[in-house]
Structures are given as C-alpha cells and as structure tokens.
Design an enzyme around this catalytic site. Sequence first.
Site, PDB file in Angstrom:
ATOM      1  N   CYS A 225      96.631 -20.098  23.330  1.00 15.60           N
ATOM      2  CA  CYS A 225      95.712 -20.093  22.204  1.00 15.60           C
ATOM      3  C   CYS A 225      95.823 -21.339  21.343  1.00 15.60           C
ATOM      4  O   CYS A 225      94.971 -21.570  20.493  1.00 15.60           O
ATOM      5  CB  CYS A 225      95.964 -18.878  21.321  1.00 15.60           C
ATOM      6  SG  CYS A 225      95.749 -17.340  22.190  1.00 15.60           S
ATOM      7  N   HIS A 304     106.945 -27.624  20.823  1.00 15.43           N
ATOM      8  CA  HIS A 304     107.055 -26.791  22.020  1.00 15.43           C
ATOM      9  C   HIS A 304     108.433 -26.163  22.060  1.00 15.43           C
ATOM     10  O   HIS A 304     109.429 -26.863  22.107  1.00 15.43           O
ATOM     11  CB  HIS A 304     106.836 -27.665  23.261  1.00 15.43           C
ATOM     12  CG  HIS A 304     106.364 -26.882  24.447  1.00 15.43           C
ATOM     13  ND1 HIS A 304     107.006 -25.763  24.910  1.00 15.43           N
ATOM     14  CD2 HIS A 304     105.300 -27.067  25.255  1.00 15.43           C
ATOM     15  CE1 HIS A 304     106.343 -25.289  25.958  1.00 15.43           C
ATOM     16  NE2 HIS A 304     105.318 -26.048  26.198  1.00 15.43           N
ATOM     17  N   HIS A 388      92.982 -26.221   1.851  1.00 18.26           N
ATOM     18  CA  HIS A 388      92.520 -25.134   2.716  1.00 18.26           C
ATOM     19  C   HIS A 388      93.461 -24.943   3.895  1.00 18.26           C
ATOM     20  O   HIS A 388      94.026 -25.908   4.404  1.00 18.26           O
ATOM     21  CB  HIS A 388      91.125 -25.447   3.271  1.00 18.26           C
ATOM     22  CG  HIS A 388      90.129 -25.754   2.199  1.00 18.26           C
ATOM     23  ND1 HIS A 388      89.640 -24.812   1.340  1.00 18.26           N
ATOM     24  CD2 HIS A 388      89.557 -26.924   1.841  1.00 18.26           C
ATOM     25  CE1 HIS A 388      88.802 -25.390   0.504  1.00 18.26           C
ATOM     26  NE2 HIS A 388      88.730 -26.668   0.776  1.00 18.26           N
ATOM     27  N   HIS A 392      95.594 -19.616  12.861  1.00 19.25           N
ATOM     28  CA  HIS A 392      95.088 -18.966  14.060  1.00 19.25           C
ATOM     29  C   HIS A 392      95.021 -17.457  13.848  1.00 19.25           C
ATOM     30  O   HIS A 392      96.014 -16.816  13.509  1.00 19.25           O
ATOM     31  CB  HIS A 392      96.024 -19.296  15.223  1.00 19.25           C
ATOM     32  CG  HIS A 392      95.751 -18.510  16.444  1.00 19.25           C
ATOM     33  ND1 HIS A 392      94.502 -18.445  17.040  1.00 19.25           N
ATOM     34  CD2 HIS A 392      96.546 -17.726  17.200  1.00 19.25           C
ATOM     35  CE1 HIS A 392      94.569 -17.684  18.101  1.00 19.25           C
ATOM     36  NE2 HIS A 392      95.788 -17.234  18.228  1.00 19.25           N
ATOM     37  N   HIS A 421      88.182 -10.465  11.210  1.00 16.52           N
ATOM     38  CA  HIS A 421      87.361  -9.259  11.018  1.00 16.52           C
ATOM     39  C   HIS A 421      86.002  -9.401  11.696  1.00 16.52           C
ATOM     40  O   HIS A 421      85.521  -8.493  12.364  1.00 16.52           O
ATOM     41  CB  HIS A 421      87.171  -9.024   9.521  1.00 16.52           C
ATOM     42  CG  HIS A 421      86.402  -7.782   9.201  1.00 16.52           C
ATOM     43  ND1 HIS A 421      85.037  -7.759   9.007  1.00 16.52           N
ATOM     44  CD2 HIS A 421      86.802  -6.502   9.067  1.00 16.52           C
ATOM     45  CE1 HIS A 421      84.643  -6.537   8.753  1.00 16.52           C
ATOM     46  NE2 HIS A 421      85.690  -5.746   8.789  1.00 16.52           N
ATOM     47  N   ASN A 425      89.921 -11.923  17.747  1.00 17.06           N
ATOM     48  CA  ASN A 425      90.768 -13.037  18.144  1.00 17.06           C
ATOM     49  C   ASN A 425      90.042 -13.822  19.224  1.00 17.06           C
ATOM     50  O   ASN A 425      89.992 -13.425  20.374  1.00 17.06           O
ATOM     51  CB  ASN A 425      92.102 -12.481  18.668  1.00 17.06           C
ATOM     52  CG  ASN A 425      93.015 -13.590  19.167  1.00 17.06           C
ATOM     53  OD1 ASN A 425      92.624 -14.750  19.222  1.00 17.06           O
ATOM     54  ND2 ASN A 425      94.232 -13.233  19.517  1.00 17.06           N
TER      55      ASN A 425
END
Lengths: 498, 442
Positions: A225, A304, A388, A392, A421, A425
């Site tokens: 993702c 990572h 801002h 994720h 919402h 995802n």
Amino acid sequence: MPAEPLPQFLSSVKLKYVKLGYQYVMNNMLTFLLIPVMVAIVLEALKLDPDELVALWRSLGFNALHTLCTVFLIIIIATAYFMSRPRPVYLVDYACFKPARNCRVPFATFLEHARLMPFFDEKSVRFQVRILERSGLGEETCLPPANHYIPPNSSMEAARAEAELVIFSAIDELIAKTGIKPKDVDILVVNCSLFSPTPSLSAMIVNKYKLRSNILSFNLSGMGCSAGLISVDLARDLLQAHPNSYALVVSTEIITPNYYAGNERAMLLPNCLFRMGAAAVLLSNRRRERGRAKYRLLHVVRTHKGADDRAYRCVYEEEDGDGNSGISLSKDLMAIAGEALRTNITTVGPLVLPATEQLRFLVSLVARRLGARGWKPYIPDFKKAFEHFCIHAGGRAVIDELQRSLGLSAANVEASRMALHRFGNTSSSSLWYELGYIEAKGRMRRGDRVWMIGFGSGFKCNSAVWRCLRTVNTPVDGPWSECIHRYPVHIPEVVKLL
Amino acid sequence: MVPSLSDEAMGVELEKSAVYGHKFSTVVPAEATGDAVTRELTNMDLIMKLHYLRAVYYFKQSEVVDGLAITDLKEPMFPWLNVYYPVTGRIRTEAGSRPLIKCNDCGLRIIEAKCSRTLEEWLSVEDSSRWRPLVPEKVLGPELHFSPLVYIQFTRFKCGGMAIGYSWAHLLGDAVSATNCINLWGKFLKGNPSLETLRLSNHQKKAESPAKHVKAPQKPVPVKQVKLAGECWQAPDTCKMATCSFKIAETDLKKMQGEKQNHVPPFAMISALIWKCLAKNGNDRESKSATICRNSTSLKSSDMLTNNLKASTITLDSSAANIDLLELATLILKHELDELESIDELIDRNSGKPDFVLYGANLTFIDMEGIDLYGLELKGQTPVQVDYNIDGIGDEGAVLVLQGRGRTDLTGSIQERTVMVTLPEDQINQLRGVLSSEFGIA
C-alpha cells in the site's frame, strides 16, 4: 475564588507570547545574525566619501585582467552550483477515480453476500460483521462489478475490466484537467500490488493512449500500500536524469482477483476493508509548469524494515490450510507500524522541523544518553512543520495509532478518516483521495506544507513532503464534488448492523 | 385435444433442465437511503404477505435486445432503485412485534441464465407452467432478514431472444404497483424519465383510532386464516395445485352475449363462464360463493407502493350451474366491492398475527385488466408475450383475467384476454374438458 483562575489565564497568555517570540527568533537565527552585520557594513560604507571608496578600491591593486578572471570564476562556480542542484519536481495536477454508482456496496448487501457464500462458516460471517461494524467505512464504498456476484467472479477478464475502468477513468480526468497530450508523456510509472498481468498495466496504458515508443515505462507490483510514494520517488529520480519531461504516475489496487474464500480470521480483513480506487498524478520538471503547478515535491523519505523478520512477515500473502490464498495480517501490525514510523520520522524530522523543535529533541536525546533520569523521549511537534496531514487510510486502527503517536488533533486526521468512510481502504491511492478532501474543503492555501505517510507490506513506511504553490479554490472537480457538503460526518465507534 | 397429464409433466421437467448457467448478483440503490429508515406494513400488506406475483416478459431477438449486455441492463437499476428504495429492504421481525421493512439498501437479487431452446420453441409450448424455470420460485424465509423481496431473472434464449422473470412479494404492493415499478425501470433504460408524478407514501404507524362510530354492518372479509408450516412465509399446500391458461378474444365473448343491448364487460363474462364450468363438474366441491377482487385504480392514491385492493364475496342461492350465463355475469358486474376496512379488526396491532391468505380463501376471480403488462419496454421494444401468475394461492383456487396483447388481423384489431387459472389438479382437467366441449375454448 474568582481571583484565582484569572492570574493563571494571564500568566499562560504571557507565556504563550514568550514562547512564540522565542520560536521565531530561533527559527530565523541566521537572518537575525546576518542583519546586524550587514547593517554595520552599509553604515560604515555610507560614512566614507565616494572618493575614499574609489581610493580604497585602487589600493587593492586590481587591474582589468584580475577583475575579468575573478568575474569568470564567480560565473563558473555559480553555474556549477546551480547545475548540481536537484531539479524541482512539480505536481501539475492529479485526478482520482470517481466510483460509479453501479459499484456501490452497502453494509447490508456485503453481509448478506457473506452469509450466502458457500465457503464461509458461521464464525467467519460473525467475524466479518464485527469488523465491518468497527471499520470506520461508510455505506457508499464501492467494489468492482465482479464482486457483486455470489460467489465473486475472479476471472482474469474481470480483473482486466476493473483495471481498465479505474485507470482509464482517472487518466481521462487528468488529461481533461491538465490538457496534456498523451504524446508528451515521457515517463510512466504504474503501481498495483496484487494484480500483475502480462502485458503489464503500464503496457495497457501505453496501448490505450498511444504513448510514444520511446517512453520510459515502469510497472511496480507486489510493493504494497505504500507503493504510491515509491512510484513518486522513482519518477522524481527519473526527472533528475531527464530534463524537460513529464512523468505520469498511476497508483491503484485491483480487488477482483483477491477475494479470500476461506475461513482464516487473519486473512478475512482485506475482504472487509479494501475497496476500488485509483489515482493518476502528473509530475514535471519543466520550468514553465511552475506557474500552474499545484504542489512542489520537497522530500521523499523511504524506510524499509524488512530486515527484521517480524516486520517482514506481518503482512504476508499465503495459502491457508484449505489452499485458499489470501493476505494474512499479523496481530502486531500496529506495533510494527509504530516502529517503522519512528524510524521514518527520525529522517524526516531534521529535514522539515523548525530549529526550535530540533533543539528540544537534541537536548532530550543528549540528556537521556547522559543518563539523566526523568527525561521522557521528546516527540517533536509535527504540527509546527506541516499544515496538512495525509495518513494512509489503512483502517481505523492505523489512523488512531498515528494520531496518538504523533500527537495530532482530530482536525489533522479528519481527511484520513473521511476518506476511509467515503471510499474505504483504496490502498496506494488513498493518500490522493485525502488530498482531494482537503482541497475540496477549501483548506489548501499557497505555502501550506503537506505530509503524506504511507504504510505497506515489507514492512515499509514512506513519507513525502509537498508544498502548495497556489491556493486551490473551491468548488473542486473530483471524487468529492458531489458529497463534500455532507462531510465531515461523525463516525460512531460501532455501527450496529444487524 | 387435451394432452395427457404425464406428457405435460414431462414437458415441464424438460423445460427445467433447458435453463442452465445461473449466476447470482445484487443491485442496490445508487444513493444511501440513510440510517434507520423503516417502512411500516399496513394491515392490508400483512394479509397479502403469503402471496407472490410472478411475471415473465418475453422479448424477441432484435438488434436492441442483442445490444443489451447485462451491464446495460443493470446500470439503470441503480437510479431506479433510488426511487423505489423500499423494495431493496429486508423484513425485520422482532419476537412478538409487528413485522416491518428495514430500508437498508440490501438490494434486489439478479439472476442470469441461458436457455438451450429458442424463443419460438418455448412459446409454442402452451403448457402453463412454462414460465416456472424463467422466474425464481423463492419465498420469504427461512431467514427473513436475508430474503430479498424482489427477484429479476434474465434468461437468454439460443436464438438471442430474452425472457425477463420478475418475482414480487405481494406485501410490498399490488399488481398495479409491481407493474408500474418494473415499467419505470424500462423508462430508465431508455433515458431519464420525469419523476414528478411518483410519490411514496409515508407508511407510518397508524395512530390509535378513537372508537369508531357504528357503521352499517361490515361485510365479512374474504380471507382465510392459515398456519405457517415452518419459518417460511409460504402458505401450506394441502393439495396439489396446477395452472392452465388460455386466451379468449373479445369477439367470442360478444357472441356469447347474443343480441342484448347492455354489453357486459369481459371480466364479468369470463368469471361467470368459468364459475359455471366449474360448477358443472358436479363434484362435491360446490362453489356457491366466490370472491371478486379488483385492484383499485382510484386517483386518490397515486401512491407508488400500496396494496389497494377491493374484494368481496358473492354468495349464490343455488349452484352456479343452474344460473344463466348472462345473469351470472350481470350479478358479478353489479356486485359492489368492499374497501376491506374491517381487516383492521382481524390483525393484531402489535404482533401482525395471525397469518391469512386472500386469494384462494374462496374461489377468487381477480380482475387485472387495467394493468399495463405490455408497458415494459426495452428501448422501445415491447414484449411479445407476458405470462403472469400468483404463487401462494389457497386451496379454493383463483382465476386471473389479464389484458392480452392486441393483435391486428385481416379483419381488424383483435383484443383478447389471457386467463390464468390455478386450481387443484383434478379440477383443472375437468375444467378444460368442459370449456372445450361446451364453448370451444382451449
């Protein structure tokens, strides 16, 4: 008693102004040091007569040759300096896939299908109900048409159809917004973790839009993702090597072939949370795009944690006991995400934090190292560095965890919660939906800095920092245009479904 | 020639296996209906809850039909269901409380299937059960919370023709509502229809009505109480029912009336005809009483989803076989139908019990002439044939009189009626025999 609160209030106000003043001075220390020096020199120079100035100049013994060489030297050094600086990367514009009304899946339908699937047992259905109740998703999220069947149709043809639908829709919108001609695209980077056909999705885009034969195309699969920011990083590096170019970055996740048809709890979560989505982003290093570009990419930091076995296995695609393949999420996912985030902000912090915060962090670090008791590890206040945040939208738990560990307010994470919402995802494209929310709400002003944080399998935590170059005016045409007036909504802890 | 029963039975079996490749999916309204929206069921709705309307619309192969893939057929359903959102809800029954519909956007079930026959072959079989494999036979239950109220089945024939099977739970609304609903889908398929005339009534709980002033003695309501066998909302079948259908042209009916001045409308004539034939069978099931049922088309309720039926029972002094056809027809015509307000006393306000059937409590004649069956258009193409039936009919049987498809012949335009009869098996054959021998029909 009425006298008591008043002094507290007064003192806190005074302290606030003192703190602000102190921060301002510390953050602009260099300026404050240089100004007196320069003022002193100018005053000195003004005191002297023009004749005296000329005499001073003559006494230094420069002749024409010296001057010319010096000037050339300065020019050469300046040129070398400017050439070696990284090219600025501008985000011209971006577009997200707007879910079609014929893909909507309300909660009731999702659960009825789960009940009717022949392969789910009672416990699995109840588990999915509980997940959905606490997920933070809304009633308007979308699944591809193939997933509306009982059982879902996971053929390759259906997966390709979904890919074409989401990707082409996003790119068409991007072309309409930016006016770019497909022939002008020099670099194409596509990321889609779970669906990797031959020819690749990037080839599918080249074919559909008739892109040039010398295009630099890349297809990143399997990177989870957080791959959206990895693609942006790759595009940025390519834009350093190729001047005057446009890079098209497409982030998506294809749901159709990945429906888990078994009963392992750890593998049922993706079924409940993942939804359709895609984003297409146009990056450029052309100087002339600076005028109309929305954002400028300041930093990308990639972390990572795969070297650690626990982190490596926490999001793992495997087959369960019955041979059904799915993605297993381990129980310590949140803890690992927290660790990855901490490593990431250790690198991001010095790049973005103001001097005051860095000093405080340094002091706290040194004190703890020296063994002084009572010094808790200082978490820098990132609200001072960014206006801002785009976190994720991996699930409610991820957003809660990040809000807690970064000390963010509810307003800071509102974009993430509302994107979860409305769209669910959507994996790597979720950051762009969140950015779209902030713009649609009219909160994006020129000079604002945005922090995008992505998490993904591996375990990876990637950050990107953007600065807004022009205020974005509402109404904004995008996936939020029809529903933004209804947001923000209050999302209850548990939605009672049955 | 009356085909023997075993041939017929075999015909049905063959047809069942000719339909294969079923795929199930769901469509939902395009926009969220919102939290906790419910639709109360009126007493009339609850009386009808054991009945299901089954319709099959047959469309000939054409460019239009060929060009409609399943996605094209599903796409207009989403805005359509925005308008008719209660049909996508599910029944909620708490123990001891009245059932209602929770409008949770759960959706309609869509079934896709293929048929190994051509449309011609299929329609050439005049077997009345030919529609069975083309529309789902589902009822509500055993899990009421997860039982769709409406099913639509799209069956593609080998030649390219299509059959649209439409199953509708009667508690949602009567046949007028059901047909208007599916016809609106046809309009959405063509373009964007204007929606000003449509209105859903707010089915709220009826307030406690004050003690009614004494009215004229109410007629008894023509319903029969039944006991449900198990969890399903399905009338228990105590005897095996069969269906048959036939067409009667208006001209034939006029001939039967002779030269009389007062022209009796077709429904009354057909009802009288069948009643007489059944009475002539001379078995012990003498039907001296029959229920006439008509959908109310009064303009006062332009409500989209409603069970607005008028029904009442005619009781004869002697057997119908002894009465002259025209006299019987006039009796039926002049009989005043009741608004069925007295059902409020039958149904318990709080529990919605007990369970009733309306159609089939007595021999029931249902006038469905006013229903726009052929109004479902696929981008301008109308169906070549519509089969219509009601499931869950009680033991006394029912007769549906439907508008037939208008045809033009050498002699001019022919208007006909399609009559679908559901009766206990043994009575059906006898009826057919009498009809063909005495009146030359079917």
